[in-house]
Design an enzyme around this catalytic site. Structure first.
Site, short mmCIF file in Angstrom:
data_model
loop_
_atom_site.label_atom_id
_atom_site.label_comp_id
_atom_site.label_asym_id
_atom_site.label_seq_id
_atom_site.Cartn_x
_atom_site.Cartn_y
_atom_site.Cartn_z
CG ASP A 13 -1.38 -1.28 1.36
OD1 ASP A 13 -2.33 -1.45 0.24
OD2 ASP A 13 -1.57 -1.42 2.54
CE LYS A 16 2.27 -2.99 -4.87
NZ LYS A 16 2.15 -2.29 -3.01
N GLY A 40 -4.51 -4.39 -3.80
CA GLY A 40 -5.71 -2.94 -3.50
C GLY A 40 -5.11 -2.26 -3.91
CG HIS A 41 -3.15 -1.59 -6.77
ND1 HIS A 41 -2.33 -1.80 -6.28
CD2 HIS A 41 -2.87 -2.61 -7.41
CE1 HIS A 41 -1.07 -3.28 -6.15
NE2 HIS A 41 -1.62 -3.35 -7.19
CD GLN A 223 0.29 -9.31 -3.00
OE1 GLN A 223 0.96 -9.54 -3.77
NE2 GLN A 223 -1.15 -8.51 -2.96
P1 GDP Z 1 -0.58 0.59 -3.34
O1 GDP Z 1 -1.57 -0.88 -3.11
O2 GDP Z 1 1.30 0.38 -3.35
O3 GDP Z 1 -1.08 1.08 -5.36
O4 GDP Z 1 -1.27 1.14 -2.52
P2 GDP Z 1 -2.69 1.62 -1.95
O5 GDP Z 1 -3.68 2.15 -3.37
O6 GDP Z 1 -3.08 0.72 -1.30
O7 GDP Z 1 -2.67 2.29 -1.14
C1 GDP Z 1 -2.10 3.69 -1.40
C2 GDP Z 1 -3.02 5.28 -1.32
O8 GDP Z 1 -1.99 6.45 -1.08
C3 GDP Z 1 -4.19 4.54 -2.37
O9 GDP Z 1 -5.25 5.57 -1.63
C4 GDP Z 1 -3.04 5.76 -2.83
O10 GDP Z 1 -4.44 6.87 -3.56
C5 GDP Z 1 -2.80 7.44 -1.95
N1 GDP Z 1 -2.16 7.64 -1.98
C6 GDP Z 1 -1.28 7.98 -3.28
N2 GDP Z 1 0.30 8.53 -3.04
C7 GDP Z 1 -0.07 9.13 -2.41
C8 GDP Z 1 0.24 10.66 -1.95
O11 GDP Z 1 1.31 10.77 -2.37
N3 GDP Z 1 -0.07 11.26 -0.99
C9 GDP Z 1 -1.55 10.77 -0.78
N4 GDP Z 1 -2.37 11.66 0.61
N5 GDP Z 1 -1.77 9.65 -1.16
C10 GDP Z 1 -1.29 9.36 -1.58
P1 IMO Z 2 -0.89 -4.56 -2.01
O1 IMO Z 2 -0.44 -4.78 -3.91
C1 IMO Z 2 -1.06 -4.84 1.90
C2 IMO Z 2 -0.94 -8.83 3.30
C3 IMO Z 2 -1.88 -9.53 4.31
C4 IMO Z 2 -1.88 -10.08 5.22
C5 IMO Z 2 -0.13 -11.44 4.70
C6 IMO Z 2 -0.87 -12.25 3.28
O2 IMO Z 2 -2.17 -3.40 -2.35
O3 IMO Z 2 0.03 -3.75 -1.94
P2 IMO Z 2 -2.35 -13.69 1.78
O4 IMO Z 2 -3.57 -12.81 1.32
O5 IMO Z 2 -1.92 -12.70 0.20
O6 IMO Z 2 -2.18 -14.78 1.70
O7 IMO Z 2 -1.76 -12.44 2.82
O8 IMO Z 2 -0.06 -10.26 3.56
N1 IMO Z 2 -1.26 -8.33 1.86
C7 IMO Z 2 -1.43 -7.00 2.00
N2 IMO Z 2 -0.79 -5.88 2.79
N3 IMO Z 2 -1.11 -4.39 0.79
C8 IMO Z 2 -1.17 -6.13 0.01
O9 IMO Z 2 -1.35 -5.14 -1.24
C9 IMO Z 2 -0.94 -7.14 0.17
N4 IMO Z 2 -1.86 -8.12 -0.18
C10 IMO Z 2 -1.43 -9.33 0.58
O10 IMO Z 2 -2.82 -8.78 5.33
O11 IMO Z 2 -0.96 -9.91 6.39
MG MG Z 3 -2.48 -1.99 -1.79
#
Ligand code: GDP
Ligand code: IMO
Ligand code: MG
Length: 428
Positions: A13, A16, A40-41, A223
């Site tokens: 998270d 990416k 989850g992106h 991840q």
């Molecule tokens: P990912 O799984 O690595 O793609 O990241 P996620 O989407 O799960 O979590 C990143 C969160 O941060 C999302 O809600 C994005 O919209 C938000 N985000 C990404 N870059 C920035 C930033 O520079 N500032 C803020 N405030 N939010 C950001």
């Molecule tokens: P993104 O791509 C954050 C964590 C789960 C758990 C462990 C194993 O959005 O960064 P799984 O279901 O993969 O067997 O769970 O990995 N986990 C993540 N945590 N962001 C993710 O994906 C994750 N995908 C799995 O919470 O601790």
């Molecule tokens: Mg994510």
């Protein structure tokens, strides 16, 4: 010419999805090399928020061909739900290509994921419950079902029979669950075959041909490094290799073709699920970061555990991935703080560790040694150049750069596509 890998440097998270999205129309192919619908992106485009779980974020750029690589585990129900969601919002998913060698998540994998967690009790991983671990176990155990299998009914039936002979023993005798019928699973997969067929391809060939033609290919890892089954905080990890090496395996692109490995790192740290997290905050400050950063999982809605930036982890991630650049995200979330602690080393039972401890038990005991930086009060969400940032924000970024193993090329100051400061182009 250029092939780029985007890798999470912490526990996921980091942003990416947003990073792939900002590369935008300069990119021709975006491939997801690992993971499944456990990811989850969130990507924000012109104020519109898109939440992706299985598809790579490149799918939101009309000129990009999105690819699901051989290293992914695909839940077909989740795939078509996501395609429908995107189509209903006007996105074009017709270019999506899926590797014939990717493995499929079966309904029994999800059941086994959930019951295994229950049986682990206090030692539960806190998985997303999407059947990811059991699907990868079957892949390694050579009893998995692959995308290509659903186009040959007799092979599919044989493979499902083989898998269920073992699963049903486990489900009924160990976990006290009902057994699963072979036909139920065969029908479940066959139902998707016609819709899936036009998307299936030799994606390794497709991507290598694209590179030969001078196209730009981005591998968008799911991840993150600390969730890697080899390099992460095992057993509190996912079951794939989200690191750069996993990206080449999961895409069928050779390591010699990679030009850049880009680590995505948050200006603080978050983690979802169980496992050690040295800089975790248990006080109001943790709640503050969670609220300011909107740190609630896209996939399961769980609140993310929050803590300060950990430079030991950043150095480690830089090393095991061979990062060439960092994208530092969410710097804006830290605005308003008086002082910002950064973990520079660990104290493990009285001994200082500047690098990740060798043993997991030591990592569980690691206490952060902090250095403190002065904060800034200004809102930085409108900053577009490094010089637009307040002096203390600049100092914070430069200090992180100095201690994290490679240069910080892009700085995120908000969730929108536009809210980024580019210090060095990622594509040049
Ligand atoms: P990912 O799984 O690595 O793609 O990241 P996620 O989407 O799960 O979590 C990143 C969160 O941060 C999302 O809600 C994005 O919209 C938000 N985000 C990404 N870059 C920035 C930033 O520079 N500032 C803020 N405030 N939010 C950001
Ligand atoms: P993104 O791509 C954050 C964590 C789960 C758990 C462990 C194993 O959005 O960064 P799984 O279901 O993969 O067997 O769970 O990995 N986990 C993540 N945590 N962001 C993710 O994906 C994750 N995908 C799995 O919470 O601790
Ligand atoms: Mg994510």
């Amino acid at each position: 010419m250029p092939a780029l890998v985007v890798v999470g440097a912490q526990w996921g998270d980091e942003g990416k999805g947003k990073t792939t999205d900002i590369l935008g129309t300069s990119v021709d192919y975006v491939v997801k090399p690992n993971g499944g619908n456990n990811a989850g992106h969130t990507v924000v485009v012109g104020g519109e928020k898109y939440e992706l779980k299985l598809l790579p974020a490149g799918i939101l750029t009309p000129t990009v061909t999105p690819v699901i690589g051989n290293g992914v585990v695909v839940n077909l129900e989740a795939l078509f739900d996501e395609i429908e969601m995107l189509e209903s919002r006007g996105a074009d998913t017709s270019k999506l290509r899926i590797s014939a060698n990717a493995h499929l998540v079966a309904p029994y994998h999800q059941v086994i994921d959930k019951v295994t967690e229950r049986f682990l009790g206090k030692r539960a991983i806190g998985t997303t419950g999407r059947g990811i671990g059991p699907t990868y176990s079957d892949k390694a155990g050579r009893i998995g079902i692959r995308v290509q299998d659903i186009f040959d009914e007799s092979i599919l039936r044989q493979k499902v029979e083989g898998a269920l002979r073992q699963k049903n023993e486990l489900l009924v005798k160990v976990y006290n669950r009902r057994s699963v019928e072979v036909e139920e699973i065969v029908e479940y997969f066959l139902e998707y075959a016609d819709r899936l067929a036009p998307m299936v391809a030799d994606t390794s060939l497709l991507l290598n041909n694209a590179l030969d033609e001078g196209k730009v290919v981005v591998m968008e890892g799911g991840q993150a490094t600390m969730l890697d089954v080899d390099h992460g905080t095992y057993p509190f990890v996912t079951s794939s290799n989200p690191t750069a090496g996993g990206a080449v395996v999961g895409s069928g692109i050779g390591p010699t073709r990679i030009n850049r490995v880009i680590g995505i790192v948050k200006a603080y740290t978050t983690r979802v699920g169980s496992g050690p997290f040295p800089t975790e905050l248990f006080d109001d400050m943790g709640v503050y970061l969670q609220t300011q950063g909107g740190e609630f999982g896209v996939n399961t809605g769980r609140p993310r555990r929050c803590g300060w930036y950990d430079a030991v982890i950043a150095r480690y991630a830089s090393r095991v991935n061979g990062f060439t650049d960092y994208v530092l995200t969410k710097l804006d979330v830290l605005s308003g703080l008086d002082r910002i602690p950064v973990c520079v080393a660990y104290d493990v039972d009285g001994v200082r560790h500047d690098e990740m401890p060798v043993s997991q038990s030591d990592f569980h005991h690691a206490k952060p040694i902090f250095e403190h930086f002065d904060g800034w009060k200004e809102d930085i969400t409108g900053a577009r150049t490094f010089e637009d940032l307040p002096e203390n924000a600049q100092k914070y970024v430069l200090a992180l750069e100095q201690m994290s193993g490679c240069r910080i090329s892009v700085i995120g100051v908000g969730p929108d596509r536009e809210q980024s400061i580019v210090r060095h182009e990622l594509l040049d």
